[in-house]
Design a protein around this motif. Sequence first.
Motif, PDB file in Angstrom:
ATOM      1  N   ALA A   1     -25.354 -21.822 -43.139  1.00 38.70           N
ATOM      2  CA  ALA A   1     -26.660 -22.329 -43.569  1.00 38.70           C
ATOM      3  C   ALA A   1     -26.627 -22.945 -44.963  1.00 38.70           C
ATOM      4  O   ALA A   1     -27.616 -23.546 -45.398  1.00 38.70           O
ATOM      5  CB  ALA A   1     -27.694 -21.197 -43.526  1.00 38.70           C
ATOM      6  N   ILE A   2     -25.490 -22.796 -45.681  1.00 41.78           N
ATOM      7  CA  ILE A   2     -25.354 -23.390 -47.011  1.00 41.78           C
ATOM      8  C   ILE A   2     -24.698 -24.759 -46.886  1.00 41.78           C
ATOM      9  O   ILE A   2     -23.609 -24.894 -46.330  1.00 41.78           O
ATOM     10  CB  ILE A   2     -24.531 -22.465 -47.940  1.00 41.78           C
ATOM     11  CG1 ILE A   2     -25.338 -21.190 -48.251  1.00 41.78           C
ATOM     12  CG2 ILE A   2     -24.165 -23.189 -49.236  1.00 41.78           C
ATOM     13  CD1 ILE A   2     -24.599 -20.172 -49.092  1.00 41.78           C
ATOM     14  N   ASP A   3     -25.379 -25.756 -47.389  1.00 40.14           N
ATOM     15  CA  ASP A   3     -24.899 -27.142 -47.321  1.00 40.14           C
ATOM     16  C   ASP A   3     -24.113 -27.464 -48.585  1.00 40.14           C
ATOM     17  O   ASP A   3     -24.680 -27.793 -49.624  1.00 40.14           O
ATOM     18  CB  ASP A   3     -26.097 -28.089 -47.157  1.00 40.14           C
ATOM     19  CG  ASP A   3     -25.684 -29.544 -47.058  1.00 40.14           C
ATOM     20  OD1 ASP A   3     -24.468 -29.824 -47.044  1.00 40.14           O
ATOM     21  OD2 ASP A   3     -26.583 -30.402 -46.997  1.00 40.14           O
ATOM     22  N   ARG A   4     -22.784 -27.360 -48.506  1.00 41.16           N
ATOM     23  CA  ARG A   4     -21.945 -27.601 -49.688  1.00 41.16           C
ATOM     24  C   ARG A   4     -22.080 -29.036 -50.193  1.00 41.16           C
ATOM     25  O   ARG A   4     -22.076 -29.284 -51.398  1.00 41.16           O
ATOM     26  CB  ARG A   4     -20.479 -27.310 -49.355  1.00 41.16           C
ATOM     27  CG  ARG A   4     -20.190 -25.861 -49.021  1.00 41.16           C
ATOM     28  CD  ARG A   4     -18.699 -25.572 -49.077  1.00 41.16           C
ATOM     29  NE  ARG A   4     -17.945 -26.405 -48.155  1.00 41.16           N
ATOM     30  CZ  ARG A   4     -16.651 -26.691 -48.295  1.00 41.16           C
ATOM     31  NH1 ARG A   4     -15.987 -26.237 -49.338  1.00 41.16           N
ATOM     32  NH2 ARG A   4     -16.015 -27.439 -47.404  1.00 41.16           N
TER      33      ARG A   4
ATOM     34  N   LYS B   1     -37.121  -4.212 -41.476  1.00 37.17           N
ATOM     35  CA  LYS B   1     -36.692  -4.695 -42.781  1.00 37.17           C
ATOM     36  C   LYS B   1     -36.578  -6.212 -42.778  1.00 37.17           C
ATOM     37  O   LYS B   1     -36.160  -6.815 -41.794  1.00 37.17           O
ATOM     38  CB  LYS B   1     -35.350  -4.077 -43.168  1.00 37.17           C
ATOM     39  CG  LYS B   1     -35.412  -2.573 -43.372  1.00 37.17           C
ATOM     40  CD  LYS B   1     -34.048  -2.036 -43.816  1.00 37.17           C
ATOM     41  CE  LYS B   1     -34.095  -0.527 -44.052  1.00 37.17           C
ATOM     42  NZ  LYS B   1     -32.772   0.016 -44.470  1.00 37.17           N
ATOM     43  N   GLN B   2     -36.950  -6.834 -43.902  1.00 38.93           N
ATOM     44  CA  GLN B   2     -36.832  -8.286 -44.044  1.00 38.93           C
ATOM     45  C   GLN B   2     -35.418  -8.674 -44.481  1.00 38.93           C
ATOM     46  O   GLN B   2     -34.735  -7.902 -45.159  1.00 38.93           O
ATOM     47  CB  GLN B   2     -37.850  -8.793 -45.070  1.00 38.93           C
ATOM     48  CG  GLN B   2     -39.294  -8.629 -44.654  1.00 38.93           C
ATOM     49  CD  GLN B   2     -40.251  -9.228 -45.672  1.00 38.93           C
ATOM     50  OE1 GLN B   2     -39.923  -9.389 -46.839  1.00 38.93           O
ATOM     51  NE2 GLN B   2     -41.457  -9.556 -45.213  1.00 38.93           N
ATOM     52  N   LEU B   3     -35.004  -9.862 -44.060  1.00 37.56           N
ATOM     53  CA  LEU B   3     -33.688 -10.368 -44.441  1.00 37.56           C
ATOM     54  C   LEU B   3     -33.802 -11.029 -45.815  1.00 37.56           C
ATOM     55  O   LEU B   3     -34.140 -12.208 -45.953  1.00 37.56           O
ATOM     56  CB  LEU B   3     -33.173 -11.366 -43.399  1.00 37.56           C
ATOM     57  CG  LEU B   3     -31.759 -11.939 -43.612  1.00 37.56           C
ATOM     58  CD1 LEU B   3     -30.754 -10.856 -43.973  1.00 37.56           C
ATOM     59  CD2 LEU B   3     -31.308 -12.696 -42.371  1.00 37.56           C
TER      60      LEU B   3
ATOM     61  N   ALA C   1     -33.349 -22.607 -51.190  1.00 38.37           N
ATOM     62  CA  ALA C   1     -34.073 -23.482 -50.274  1.00 38.37           C
ATOM     63  C   ALA C   1     -33.334 -23.646 -48.943  1.00 38.37           C
ATOM     64  O   ALA C   1     -33.946 -23.650 -47.869  1.00 38.37           O
ATOM     65  CB  ALA C   1     -34.292 -24.842 -50.926  1.00 38.37           C
ATOM     66  N   GLN C   2     -32.002 -23.776 -49.011  1.00 36.66           N
ATOM     67  CA  GLN C   2     -31.216 -23.961 -47.786  1.00 36.66           C
ATOM     68  C   GLN C   2     -31.290 -22.729 -46.882  1.00 36.66           C
ATOM     69  O   GLN C   2     -31.459 -22.842 -45.665  1.00 36.66           O
ATOM     70  CB  GLN C   2     -29.762 -24.273 -48.150  1.00 36.66           C
ATOM     71  CG  GLN C   2     -29.571 -25.643 -48.785  1.00 36.66           C
ATOM     72  CD  GLN C   2     -28.179 -25.820 -49.380  1.00 36.66           C
ATOM     73  OE1 GLN C   2     -27.358 -24.903 -49.356  1.00 36.66           O
ATOM     74  NE2 GLN C   2     -27.913 -27.003 -49.938  1.00 36.66           N
ATOM     75  N   LEU C   3     -31.182 -21.541 -47.452  1.00 38.72           N
ATOM     76  CA  LEU C   3     -31.210 -20.331 -46.643  1.00 38.72           C
ATOM     77  C   LEU C   3     -32.597 -20.032 -46.110  1.00 38.72           C
ATOM     78  O   LEU C   3     -32.741 -19.414 -45.040  1.00 38.72           O
ATOM     79  CB  LEU C   3     -30.676 -19.146 -47.447  1.00 38.72           C
ATOM     80  CG  LEU C   3     -29.186 -19.203 -47.792  1.00 38.72           C
ATOM     81  CD1 LEU C   3     -28.747 -17.926 -48.504  1.00 38.72           C
ATOM     82  CD2 LEU C   3     -28.344 -19.411 -46.546  1.00 38.72           C
TER      83      LEU C   3
ATOM     84  N   GLY D   1     -34.359 -18.662 -42.275  1.00 39.35           N
ATOM     85  CA  GLY D   1     -35.111 -17.419 -42.239  1.00 39.35           C
ATOM     86  C   GLY D   1     -34.566 -16.350 -43.157  1.00 39.35           C
ATOM     87  O   GLY D   1     -34.865 -15.165 -42.988  1.00 39.35           O
ATOM     88  N   VAL D   2     -33.754 -16.755 -44.132  1.00 37.13           N
ATOM     89  CA  VAL D   2     -33.183 -15.815 -45.096  1.00 37.13           C
ATOM     90  C   VAL D   2     -33.865 -16.027 -46.441  1.00 37.13           C
ATOM     91  O   VAL D   2     -33.808 -17.121 -47.012  1.00 37.13           O
ATOM     92  CB  VAL D   2     -31.662 -16.035 -45.252  1.00 37.13           C
ATOM     93  CG1 VAL D   2     -31.086 -15.026 -46.245  1.00 37.13           C
ATOM     94  CG2 VAL D   2     -30.956 -15.932 -43.911  1.00 37.13           C
TER      95      VAL D   2
END
Length: 572
Positions: free
Chosen positions: A337-340, A408-410, A433-435, A439-440
Amino acid sequence: MPRKYAGPVTAAAVTLSATLVMAGCSGSSDDSDTPKGGHASKGSAAPAVGSQQINPQPASRVKQGGTFKTGIQQWITQWNFYQVDGTQGDGQSIVSQVEPSLFTYDAQGVSQLDKDFLVSAEVTSTSPQVVTYTLNPKAKWSDGKQLSWQDFATQWKALNGKDDRYRVADTSGYDRISAVTRGTDDQQVKVTFGTPYADWKRLFRPLLPAPAIATPDLFNKGWLEKIPITGNSWKVGSYDKTAQTITTVPDPAWWGVKPKLDSIIYRALDASAYTDAYLNKEIDYAPAIQPEDYKRLVKDPGTDIRSGARWDEVHITFNGARGPLKDLAVRQAVDLAIDRKGILASFSKDLPFPVQPLGNHFFMPNQEGYRDNSGKWGRYDLAGAKKLLDAAGWKDNGAGKPRTKDGKQLVLQYVISAGSSSSATDQAQLVQAQLAAAGVTVKIQTVPTDDYFTKYVNTGAFDLVSFRNVDAVFHTLLYSTFQTPSATQVYGNFGRVATPEIQQLLDKAAATTDQSASDALYNQADAEIWEQVHSIELYQRPQILAVRKGLANFGASGLADTDYNTMGWTTG
């Protein structure tokens, strides 16, 4: 913040940094890449291995006297280069200035014997491997005692991992030594290895005095707020905690060529303060890598912009020992989910040459042996991230809402230093923002600069954290970064992510003296490190510095060490 290596940035551990460690200088120079006071055009190639811009000048062109003023990231508390809290890069650079390093590194990153400390050092037996060091009889500690085999033996016993009371950052290499014995006299040392060790030249670099590390208490506490004994051309003249300055001065008892400068003053500064401090002539060099800083610094008429190719990487470390990231599937989902490329685009938009994603934890792109092993884990895949989180039981609650599991929330905690550069802050916000799209929820926690490593990174009080590993010219300098933690030691593996396979590959690579075979093993380990999501490599950080005109033998040194004796101000 950079973390330094005990090799070129630390001999014991990798050097850490959230901003910039003092650049090295020495050896040959290639000042053809970039015009002084100017900059390379966008699209030109990044500096190659061996390139550096340090304004090389012969001794006759350098004044005797003068002061060099520079910034450091924080006040240094732990000065023991090898202690777990002593891996901060600025502290290690200063220790390397005042303690024996035995070998120096040239512009190609090749070890060269330092004749001020060693007459010779060579492998005198291969079965078992024995390295014989003959010390320069003139070399003495500041307490008047000669450097001796006992210093080697004491350092080995402290660092070999057999006594957990020594809070050691890295035992690698030292744990392969079976004996350290006296040679023909006290100034000859025989180091015998139980198993072969290719990178033996990175050990005992720096060498520390036996009386200052002889017990766990001395090792852990004897270097707090001070360096008890020195043994180089420079010594510490003063520590001023109120002014946040440390001053080094030439040691009059030095047996070699006298340093050119009268003093070097190090002052603790936040990253955001460097440019103003430089333009106000409070310091004599500043990082010019941030776009907002570069635009101001390049216009200063008294400034050279110097660039080089340092071993310097920026990454994000994952904590696999707590919370949701204990689950490999969640780590892999966060990775995808991380856009390098998005992070790189933000960082490099105004730099004079392109910056590419880094695909390896051990090699820089301009090093022989480099291979991009990131595979699927180096590519942005939001759909794949969501699929992994679904399978791991984290319920999707819709756009803008965190996923949940068992009530529990992520939520992940991303820790940054209050002294971070704008690019580090931007990076944290981009990751946040990316995560969120997966939903993280990421909560950014800003902590005091002086606490960043000692109270958060070193102790694992984070889910995500970003710093730099620098100057790991010897790959074994990264051993502790991926080493399996023990019950009492984390070593340099702050995220506690490790596997038996990674450990075995690193052990085998360290014992392999054939370079191509060793490179292949490191690349195998690297592929496994990517899959386990120990950390996400982002990019090789360019070395771009603003340096006061007239400062010789200093600047963007690339892979070379700092030569504190030849640097100084030109005569004309």
